[in-house]
Design a protein around this motif. Structure first.
Motif, PDB file in Angstrom:
ATOM      1  N   GLN A  83     -11.749 115.389  -1.679  1.00 45.45           N
ATOM      2  CA  GLN A  83     -10.080 115.403  -0.574  1.00 45.45           C
ATOM      3  C   GLN A  83      -9.326 114.311  -1.326  1.00 45.45           C
ATOM      4  O   GLN A  83      -8.463 114.496  -0.911  1.00 45.45           O
ATOM      5  CB  GLN A  83     -10.659 114.945   0.838  1.00 45.45           C
ATOM      6  N   THR A  84      -9.644 113.026  -1.721  1.00 46.37           N
ATOM      7  CA  THR A  84      -9.115 112.153  -2.142  1.00 46.37           C
ATOM      8  C   THR A  84      -9.234 112.070  -3.866  1.00 46.37           C
ATOM      9  O   THR A  84      -8.984 110.905  -4.368  1.00 46.37           O
ATOM     10  CB  THR A  84      -9.400 110.628  -1.579  1.00 46.37           C
ATOM     11  N   TYR A  85     -10.053 113.296  -4.580  1.00 43.50           N
ATOM     12  CA  TYR A  85      -9.875 112.437  -5.518  1.00 43.50           C
ATOM     13  C   TYR A  85      -8.856 112.061  -6.439  1.00 43.50           C
ATOM     14  O   TYR A  85      -8.560 111.092  -7.042  1.00 43.50           O
ATOM     15  CB  TYR A  85     -11.156 114.059  -6.284  1.00 43.50           C
ATOM     16  N   ALA A  86      -7.457 112.888  -6.183  1.00 44.90           N
ATOM     17  CA  ALA A  86      -6.616 112.756  -6.642  1.00 44.90           C
ATOM     18  C   ALA A  86      -5.519 111.508  -6.487  1.00 44.90           C
ATOM     19  O   ALA A  86      -4.828 111.072  -7.618  1.00 44.90           O
ATOM     20  CB  ALA A  86      -5.476 113.911  -7.034  1.00 44.90           C
ATOM     21  N   SER A  87      -6.238 110.572  -5.337  1.00 49.46           N
ATOM     22  CA  SER A  87      -5.624 109.662  -5.081  1.00 49.46           C
ATOM     23  C   SER A  87      -5.835 108.214  -5.916  1.00 49.46           C
ATOM     24  O   SER A  87      -5.735 107.193  -6.115  1.00 49.46           O
ATOM     25  CB  SER A  87      -6.036 109.182  -3.359  1.00 49.46           C
ATOM     26  N   SER A  88      -6.935 108.826  -6.740  1.00 45.70           N
ATOM     27  CA  SER A  88      -7.508 107.750  -7.201  1.00 45.70           C
ATOM     28  C   SER A  88      -7.415 107.569  -8.538  1.00 45.70           C
ATOM     29  O   SER A  88      -7.245 109.011  -9.578  1.00 45.70           O
ATOM     30  CB  SER A  88      -9.163 107.959  -7.886  1.00 45.70           C
ATOM     31  N   LYS A  89      -6.512 106.335  -9.441  1.00 46.74           N
ATOM     32  CA  LYS A  89      -5.941 106.325 -10.960  1.00 46.74           C
ATOM     33  C   LYS A  89      -7.369 106.643 -11.715  1.00 46.74           C
ATOM     34  O   LYS A  89      -7.313 107.206 -13.044  1.00 46.74           O
ATOM     35  CB  LYS A  89      -5.332 105.654 -11.440  1.00 46.74           C
ATOM     36  N   LEU A 116     -15.095 120.072  -3.862  1.00 47.64           N
ATOM     37  CA  LEU A 116     -15.926 120.119  -2.731  1.00 47.64           C
ATOM     38  C   LEU A 116     -14.613 120.069  -1.430  1.00 47.64           C
ATOM     39  O   LEU A 116     -14.201 118.771  -1.471  1.00 47.64           O
ATOM     40  CB  LEU A 116     -16.294 118.640  -2.869  1.00 47.64           C
ATOM     41  N   ASP A 117     -14.920 120.986  -0.789  1.00 47.59           N
ATOM     42  CA  ASP A 117     -14.133 120.886   0.860  1.00 47.59           C
ATOM     43  C   ASP A 117     -12.410 121.179   0.157  1.00 47.59           C
ATOM     44  O   ASP A 117     -11.868 120.711   1.053  1.00 47.59           O
ATOM     45  CB  ASP A 117     -14.410 120.511   1.315  1.00 47.59           C
ATOM     46  N   VAL A 118     -12.468 121.231  -0.482  1.00 43.62           N
ATOM     47  CA  VAL A 118     -10.711 121.540  -1.601  1.00 43.62           C
ATOM     48  C   VAL A 118     -10.756 122.752  -2.120  1.00 43.62           C
ATOM     49  O   VAL A 118     -11.457 123.841  -2.535  1.00 43.62           O
ATOM     50  CB  VAL A 118     -10.463 120.516  -2.916  1.00 43.62           C
ATOM     51  N   GLU A 119      -9.555 123.467  -2.247  1.00 49.82           N
ATOM     52  CA  GLU A 119      -9.488 124.950  -2.838  1.00 49.82           C
ATOM     53  C   GLU A 119      -8.580 124.433  -4.283  1.00 49.82           C
ATOM     54  O   GLU A 119      -8.133 123.574  -4.379  1.00 49.82           O
ATOM     55  CB  GLU A 119      -8.212 125.430  -2.194  1.00 49.82           C
ATOM     56  N   PRO A 120      -8.634 125.932  -5.409  1.00 45.51           N
ATOM     57  CA  PRO A 120      -8.528 125.638  -6.148  1.00 45.51           C
ATOM     58  C   PRO A 120      -6.715 125.242  -6.188  1.00 45.51           C
ATOM     59  O   PRO A 120      -6.553 125.273  -7.545  1.00 45.51           O
ATOM     60  CB  PRO A 120      -8.482 127.015  -7.166  1.00 45.51           C
ATOM     61  N   GLU A 121      -6.293 125.259  -5.451  1.00 44.41           N
ATOM     62  CA  GLU A 121      -4.818 125.448  -4.896  1.00 44.41           C
ATOM     63  C   GLU A 121      -4.461 123.998  -5.033  1.00 44.41           C
ATOM     64  O   GLU A 121      -3.401 123.753  -4.871  1.00 44.41           O
ATOM     65  CB  GLU A 121      -3.974 126.437  -4.023  1.00 44.41           C
ATOM     66  N   ASP A 122      -5.266 123.044  -3.818  1.00 49.19           N
ATOM     67  CA  ASP A 122      -4.823 122.120  -4.074  1.00 49.19           C
ATOM     68  C   ASP A 122      -5.090 120.970  -5.380  1.00 49.19           C
ATOM     69  O   ASP A 122      -3.918 120.261  -5.644  1.00 49.19           O
ATOM     70  CB  ASP A 122      -6.027 121.317  -3.420  1.00 49.19           C
ATOM     71  N   VAL A 123      -5.890 122.000  -6.016  1.00 50.56           N
ATOM     72  CA  VAL A 123      -6.157 121.292  -7.469  1.00 50.56           C
ATOM     73  C   VAL A 123      -4.397 121.154  -8.002  1.00 50.56           C
ATOM     74  O   VAL A 123      -4.286 120.734  -9.608  1.00 50.56           O
ATOM     75  CB  VAL A 123      -7.723 121.434  -7.985  1.00 50.56           C
ATOM     76  N   LYS A 124      -4.428 122.841  -8.265  1.00 53.76           N
ATOM     77  CA  LYS A 124      -3.204 123.141  -9.352  1.00 53.76           C
ATOM     78  C   LYS A 124      -1.132 122.373  -8.264  1.00 53.76           C
ATOM     79  O   LYS A 124      -0.673 122.354  -8.961  1.00 53.76           O
ATOM     80  CB  LYS A 124      -2.527 124.179  -9.377  1.00 53.76           C
ATOM     81  N   LEU A 125      -1.772 121.208  -7.294  1.00 52.24           N
ATOM     82  CA  LEU A 125      -0.899 120.445  -6.281  1.00 52.24           C
ATOM     83  C   LEU A 125       0.474 121.696  -6.222  1.00 52.24           C
ATOM     84  O   LEU A 125       1.494 121.698  -6.097  1.00 52.24           O
ATOM     85  CB  LEU A 125       0.123 119.701  -8.002  1.00 52.24           C
ATOM     86  N   ARG A 126      -0.325 122.611  -5.432  1.00 54.19           N
ATOM     87  CA  ARG A 126       1.142 123.147  -5.209  1.00 54.19           C
ATOM     88  C   ARG A 126       0.945 123.515  -3.309  1.00 54.19           C
ATOM     89  O   ARG A 126       0.913 123.801  -1.999  1.00 54.19           O
ATOM     90  CB  ARG A 126       0.460 125.118  -5.556  1.00 54.19           C
ATOM     91  N   THR A 127      -0.412 122.019  -2.542  1.00 55.23           N
ATOM     92  CA  THR A 127      -0.949 122.406  -1.357  1.00 55.23           C
ATOM     93  C   THR A 127      -0.453 120.692  -1.326  1.00 55.23           C
ATOM     94  O   THR A 127      -0.715 119.559  -2.614  1.00 55.23           O
ATOM     95  CB  THR A 127      -1.645 122.007  -0.835  1.00 55.23           C
ATOM     96  N   PRO A 128      -0.550 120.080  -0.445  1.00 51.28           N
ATOM     97  CA  PRO A 128       0.229 118.809  -0.100  1.00 51.28           C
ATOM     98  C   PRO A 128      -1.211 117.380  -0.250  1.00 51.28           C
ATOM     99  O   PRO A 128      -0.723 116.668  -0.830  1.00 51.28           O
ATOM    100  CB  PRO A 128       0.779 118.486   1.467  1.00 51.28           C
ATOM    101  N   LEU A 129      -2.776 117.986  -0.287  1.00 47.15           N
ATOM    102  CA  LEU A 129      -3.397 117.327  -0.639  1.00 47.15           C
ATOM    103  C   LEU A 129      -3.287 116.882  -1.804  1.00 47.15           C
ATOM    104  O   LEU A 129      -3.752 115.953  -1.165  1.00 47.15           O
ATOM    105  CB  LEU A 129      -4.001 118.098  -0.461  1.00 47.15           C
ATOM    106  N   TYR A 130      -2.749 117.013  -2.644  1.00 44.59           N
ATOM    107  CA  TYR A 130      -2.883 116.664  -3.904  1.00 44.59           C
ATOM    108  C   TYR A 130      -1.718 115.800  -4.557  1.00 44.59           C
ATOM    109  O   TYR A 130      -1.381 114.864  -5.177  1.00 44.59           O
ATOM    110  CB  TYR A 130      -3.431 117.041  -4.965  1.00 44.59           C
ATOM    111  N   TRP A 161     -17.677 126.088  -9.134  1.00 44.51           N
ATOM    112  CA  TRP A 161     -18.449 126.395  -7.369  1.00 44.51           C
ATOM    113  C   TRP A 161     -17.375 125.814  -6.663  1.00 44.51           C
ATOM    114  O   TRP A 161     -16.735 125.016  -6.682  1.00 44.51           O
ATOM    115  CB  TRP A 161     -19.594 125.426  -7.582  1.00 44.51           C
ATOM    116  N   ASN A 162     -16.826 126.458  -5.747  1.00 41.98           N
ATOM    117  CA  ASN A 162     -16.884 126.595  -4.441  1.00 41.98           C
ATOM    118  C   ASN A 162     -17.833 125.469  -3.423  1.00 41.98           C
ATOM    119  O   ASN A 162     -18.694 126.352  -3.058  1.00 41.98           O
ATOM    120  CB  ASN A 162     -15.504 127.091  -3.721  1.00 41.98           C
ATOM    121  N   VAL A 163     -17.660 124.455  -3.001  1.00 46.66           N
ATOM    122  CA  VAL A 163     -18.358 124.700  -1.959  1.00 46.66           C
ATOM    123  C   VAL A 163     -17.516 123.963   0.218  1.00 46.66           C
ATOM    124  O   VAL A 163     -17.031 122.909  -0.686  1.00 46.66           O
ATOM    125  CB  VAL A 163     -19.334 122.524  -1.942  1.00 46.66           C
TER     126      VAL A 163
END
Length: 254
Positions: A83-89, A116-130, A161-163
């Motif tokens: 969930q907070t991977y992208a918050s860490s420089k 882990l409890d995130v979606e590929p769309e999150d990692v693509k920066l298409r959602t607010p999470l990242y 893997w999506n967990v």
């Protein structure tokens, strides 16, 4: 390294930080005592030399020389997008270095991503999470942020893997370990599950072999048939074979 029922011998190599085979990239506050810990011990139990940073470091602490050396010399990289991977420089710096290493390896290195409890769309920066975290990164580190964005996009295209929260993490860990062993082309010996009473003997023999020492060692295991000599030898082989890259074999029935 060769092991037989009669005994064990090894061409012992000096093990250094540069000989880790797998590196785990993760946000400690999210997964250190959960999924990452389960995966780390699953890999170690399978005989894989895997690096996991043990201490929780400040988010913005720069990557040191030792960690850079480990990143450059590892063969497999497992980023665990939580969930907070992208918050860490620091996590993003690691990821950019990982992508760079793989791109230069001509197919010799691989990335095995875990969502882990995130979606590929999150990692693509298409959602607010990242993307929210990246808004701050763009302000504070405008030049680096673009490289981090590209690294996320590139890794997101790799099958992983999506967990989910309602999934068995033990099952996912088993699948990841199997894939790592396949990628490393490690020849493991099958042993009986739920072994009882061998832990102390395995520990003692592992300490006697001492793979960090440069001497060649020969250890004989003797006793009547059926007491577990071959089983112990297989367990030791599985634990130590990854220290010797591909220069090891298990010789049975000689």
């Amino acid at each position: 390294m060769a092991i037989s029922e009669a005994g064990m011998s090894s061409d012992v190599a000096q093990v250094s930080e540069g000989e880790y085979k797998v590196l785990l990239s993760f946000r400690g506050s999210d997964t250190r005592y959960g999924f990452t810990d389960f995966l780390y011990h699953g890999l170690v139990d399978a005989g894989v030399c895997v690096f996991k940073e043990d201490d929780e470091l400040p988010i913005d602490k720069m990557i040191g020389e030792n960690l850079l050396h480990i990143i450059n010399n590892s063969m497999l990289y497992i980023p665990i997008f939580s969930q907070t991977y992208a918050s860490s420089k620091r996590c993003l710096q690691e990821l950019a270095l990982i992508v760079e290493n793989v791109s230069k390896s001509e197919g010799q290195k691989s990335i095995l991503p875990i969502f882990l409890d995130v979606e590929p769309e999150d990692v693509k920066l298409r959602t607010p999470l990242y993307s929210t975290a990246f808004g701050k990164h763009n302000e504070d580190f405008p030049h680096e942020a673009e490289a981090w964005r590209k690294a996320l996009a590139e890794v997101d295209e790799i099958k992983g893997w999506n967990v989910k929260k309602d999934q068995s993490q033990a099952t996912i860990v088993k699948l990841v370990v199997e894939k790592v062993l396949e990628k490393l082309e490690m020849k493991r010996k099958s042993v009986t599950e739920h072994l009882i009473g061998l832990e102390d003997r395995v520990k003692q023999l592992t300490e006697l072999l001492d793979v960090n020492h440069q001497d060649v060692k020969l250890i004989g295991i003797h006793g009547k048939g059926g007491i577990g000599k071959t089983t112990i030898a297989k367990i030791i082989f599985n634990k130590l074979s990854s220290h010797f890259e591909k220069r090891c074999s298990f010789l049975e029935n000689i």
